[in-house]
Design a protein around this motif. Structure first.
Motif, PDB file in Angstrom:
ATOM      1  N   SER A 114      -9.168  13.200 -43.224  1.00 26.04           N
ATOM      2  CA  SER A 114      -8.062  14.139 -43.434  1.00 26.04           C
ATOM      3  C   SER A 114      -7.711  14.307 -44.898  1.00 26.04           C
ATOM      4  O   SER A 114      -6.837  15.107 -45.240  1.00 26.04           O
ATOM      5  CB  SER A 114      -6.828  13.673 -42.661  1.00 26.04           C
ATOM      6  N   GLY A 115      -8.373  13.548 -45.790  1.00 27.71           N
ATOM      7  CA  GLY A 115      -8.147  13.713 -47.209  1.00 27.71           C
ATOM      8  C   GLY A 115      -7.292  12.636 -47.844  1.00 27.71           C
ATOM      9  O   GLY A 115      -6.976  12.721 -49.031  1.00 27.71           O
ATOM     10  N   GLU A 116      -6.927  11.615 -47.110  1.00 25.71           N
ATOM     11  CA  GLU A 116      -6.104  10.535 -47.633  1.00 25.71           C
ATOM     12  C   GLU A 116      -6.942   9.273 -47.823  1.00 25.71           C
ATOM     13  O   GLU A 116      -8.022   9.127 -47.254  1.00 25.71           O
ATOM     14  CB  GLU A 116      -4.952  10.231 -46.669  1.00 25.71           C
ATOM     15  N   ARG A 117      -6.440   8.424 -48.683  1.00 23.68           N
ATOM     16  CA  ARG A 117      -7.057   7.111 -48.853  1.00 23.68           C
ATOM     17  C   ARG A 117      -6.185   6.048 -48.200  1.00 23.68           C
ATOM     18  O   ARG A 117      -4.969   6.163 -48.179  1.00 23.68           O
ATOM     19  CB  ARG A 117      -7.227   6.783 -50.337  1.00 23.68           C
ATOM     20  N   GLY A 118      -6.816   5.003 -47.700  1.00 24.65           N
ATOM     21  CA  GLY A 118      -6.054   3.944 -47.041  1.00 24.65           C
ATOM     22  C   GLY A 118      -6.858   2.669 -46.923  1.00 24.65           C
ATOM     23  O   GLY A 118      -8.067   2.649 -47.207  1.00 24.65           O
TER      24      GLY A 118
END
Length: 453
Positions: A114-118
């Motif tokens: 989705s385009g996020e880092r985690g």
């Protein structure tokens, strides 16, 4: 709610028709030792120590875990930044870095796509691992895995250290607390023992707590209670001794004029007035002798003259001396080591009280060391059964109960016997009446079962 064939009203009614009644459940009772202050204090200390240890352990565990995991996440994110730069530059990805690698948690991959880092802590190949993932081209995710085994071992070791130290701290606290509480409870038990001795008549008993005698030493609550008990016992002893001396002095002072009055009454001419005077003088002399006997009993200086006494003949002598019709029943005769004179005094007073305040038939039963005197009158009043005989208690009448039962109880205590007052039934009649049971300390069987009218 699910239902079945047995849940219908008709089926339930049939089940009740054949159901056996359940026995009542007895309430759960803790053992008697759990009521002690030592046990309650130990439980309180243990609960508070466990709660405090659990709270501190959780706080330390959370703080260290957050720090360790945070450091691992920072390392994983740093490696993810380096891997992303290499991937964008077309370089070769290093070990532990991959595009949609196997084992990547689905939730973390969805976040990266989705385009996020985690980051996420999980297991890979049965080893603790910290994952870091970010977006890559083509709807894929670039992920980095960092070994977290060392951090997990650190947290596990910390948890074991917390548990071990908590157990040691709780044990040490319990020992110290139990020692401190036991010192207090030991002093409380000593105070209670002295109070029971005072209640039993030992007015010389004192707690003697050293804290109560040292003015420069601070007193705790136990010392305050002990000092108050000693003060109360001293005051009570002084008042009782004063009353005993007064009773003895009055009785002694009355003996001399009564002796002269008795001699003067014997010189009066025969007649009804003379009989009345002699009767009143005799009653007054008896009362004076009873007061002297009570004063001797109250002083607790009486000594018994033990001898082997056969109880059945003694009971017959008591009945003959009463001059009334009293039935003597001998269920089991024994030879008792007792003071025959005092025993005759006790039984004579019991029989006399039954004849005066009860109703016939009056019986005296000898059953081994147990001697019972019973009448069929209205019975003893409630206060006498509960608190024992009281001197000159009238109970709303002019007759009262005199001093006979008080003397009987005092002489029984001198003999080491137990005298109990009770009622056979409600009111007068064949099933009612007053019952006095005297139990001697012991005896030797002599045999024979019989009745003497």
């Amino acid at each position: 709610m699910s239902t079945g064939p047995g849940d219908t009203p008709h089926a339930e009614g049939r089940a009740r028709r054949f159901r056996l009644p359940r026995p009542p459940r007895l309430p759960f009772r803790l053992p008697a030792w759990t009521a002690t202050l030592t046990w309650k204090a130990a439980v309180f200390i243990a609960v508070m120590c466990c709660a405090l240890a659990a709270l501190l352990g959780v706080l330390v565990h959370v703080a260290v875990t957050n720090q360790t995991v945070g450091q691992a996440r920072d390392r994983a994110l740093t490696r993810l930044d380096d891997a992303t730069k290499q991937y964008e530059a077309g370089g070769r990805l290093g070990p532990g870095v991959g595009i949609d690698p196997p084992g990547l948690p689905r939730r973390l991959r969805d976040l990266a796509v989705s385009g996020e880092r985690g980051t996420m802590v999980g297991d890979h190949d049965e080893r603790p691992t910290v994952w870091a993932a970010g977006p890559a081209d083509g709807g894929r995710a670039i992920a980095v895995q960092v070994d977290y085994a060392q951090g997990a071992r650190t947290i596990d070791g910390l948890d074991r250290a917390i548990v071990g130290s908590s157990v040691l701290a709780i044990g040490a606290t319990l020992l110290v607390g139990a020692f401190a509480v036991t010192r207090v409870t030991r002093r409380l038990h000593q105070t209670a023992r002295v109070a029971r001795r005072i209640s039993a008549g030992d007015l010389d008993a004192r707690v003697g707590d050293p804290r109560t005698h040292d003015d420069g030493r601070h007193q705790d609550e136990v010392a305050t209670v002990a000092g108050a008990l000693d003060t109360m016992a001293s005051s009570l002893q002084g008042k009782l001794l004063s009353e005993q001396r007064f009773t003895a002095d009055v009785a002694h002072e009355l003996r001399t004029p009564l002796t002269g009055l008795h001699a003067a009454a014997e010189l009066l001419p025969p007649g009804r007035p003379t009989e009345l005077v002699r009767d009143r003088v005799a009653t007054l002399r008896t009362l004076t002798e009873d007061l002297l006997e009570i004063s001797r009993l109250d002083s607790r200086n009486e000594r018994v003259d033990l001898d082997a006494v056969l109880l059945a003949p003694l009971a017959e002598r008591v009945v003959r001396a009463s001059g009334a019709e009293v039935e003597v029943r001998v269920v089991r005769d024994i030879v008792a080591e007792t003071d025959g004179r005092r025993l005759e005094r006790v039984l004579g007073n019991l029989v006399g009280n039954a004849l005066k305040h009860g109703a016939p038939p009056v019986s005296l039963t000898v059953d081994g060391p147990v001697i019972t005197v019973r009448d069929h009158g209205p019975g003893f009043p409630a206060y006498l059964i509960e608190h024992g005989p009281q001197r000159f208690r009238t109970e709303g009448t002019t007759k009262g109960h005199g001093l006979g039962l008080t003397i009987a109880l005092g002489q029984a205590e001198v003999l080491g016997a137990r005298l109990v007052f009770s009622n056979a039934g409600a009111g007068a009649g064949p099933d009612g009446g007053a019952v006095a049971v005297l139990t001697l300390p012991g005896g030797v069987a002599s045999g024979g079962v019989g009745d003497v009218g």
